[in-house]
Design an enzyme around this catalytic site. Structure first.
Site, PDB file in Angstrom:
ATOM      1  CG  LEU A   1      -4.368   4.930   3.012  1.00  0.00           C
ATOM      2  CD1 LEU A   1      -4.897   4.265   3.587  1.00  0.00           C
ATOM      3  CD2 LEU A   1      -3.423   5.936   4.035  1.00  0.00           C
TER       4      LEU A   1
ATOM      5  CB  VAL B   1      -0.777   0.101   1.300  1.00  0.00           C
ATOM      6  CG1 VAL B   1      -1.695   1.219   1.280  1.00  0.00           C
ATOM      7  CG2 VAL B   1      -1.578  -1.538   1.076  1.00  0.00           C
ATOM      8  CB  CYS B   2       2.355   3.528  -2.070  1.00  0.00           C
ATOM      9  SG  CYS B   2       1.335   3.669  -3.459  1.00  0.00           S
ATOM     10  CD  GLN B   3      -1.304   8.812   0.424  1.00  0.00           C
ATOM     11  OE1 GLN B   3      -0.686   8.884   1.519  1.00  0.00           O
ATOM     12  NE2 GLN B   3      -3.136   9.198   0.589  1.00  0.00           N
TER      13      GLN B   3
END
Length: 133
Positions: free
Chosen positions: A121, A92-94
């Site tokens: 996210l 998961v990243c932004q």
């Protein structure tokens, strides 16, 4: 035919912009999971969520039980994930770009079930799914 010749630059721009729109979809950057698929995998309990954002961003809010290893530190900290080799690992990243890079790194390191969360996210929070601080 005269219309095409008279407007050749217009057609060139049209083809180039269409190609740019398709380019991200044609790249092979590992497997991706949708929000629905990710929540199903997490609920089954055989999944590790790896947040590859910075420590500051992670502290501001993350998916429950996620592990934080920033993308820049991932090559040096792969040992922390050794016990999770047999599990699904969702990165998961932004927004979903850096998590795809992390997924590719883990694939190269021999991890078999690695996934990148589509939309990151931002998409997770956009759907009202829970985050913890």
């Amino acid at each position: 035919m005269k219309f095409v010749i008279d407007n050749i630059w217009l057609f060139a721009v049209l083809l180039a912009s269409g190609g740019m729109l398709l380019f991200p979809h044609l790249q092979t950057r590992g497997r991706k999971v949708t929000l629905l698929e990710a929540t199903q995998m997490i609920n089954q309990g055989k999944t590790v969520v790896l947040d590859v954002r910075s420590s500051e961003d992670f502290a501001a809010g993350h998916i429950r039980n996620a592990i934080n290893i920033p993308l820049k530190d991932l090559p040096q900290r792969l040992g922390e994930l050794e016990k999770s080799r047999s599990k699904n690992i969702i990165m998961v990243c932004q927004a979903g770009v850096n998590s795809a890079r992390a997924s590719a790194q883990l694939d190269k390191a021999g991890f078999k079930e690695t996934y990148s969360l589509t939309g990151g996210l931002t998409a997770w929070q956009g759907q009202g799914l829970p985050v913890v601080k």
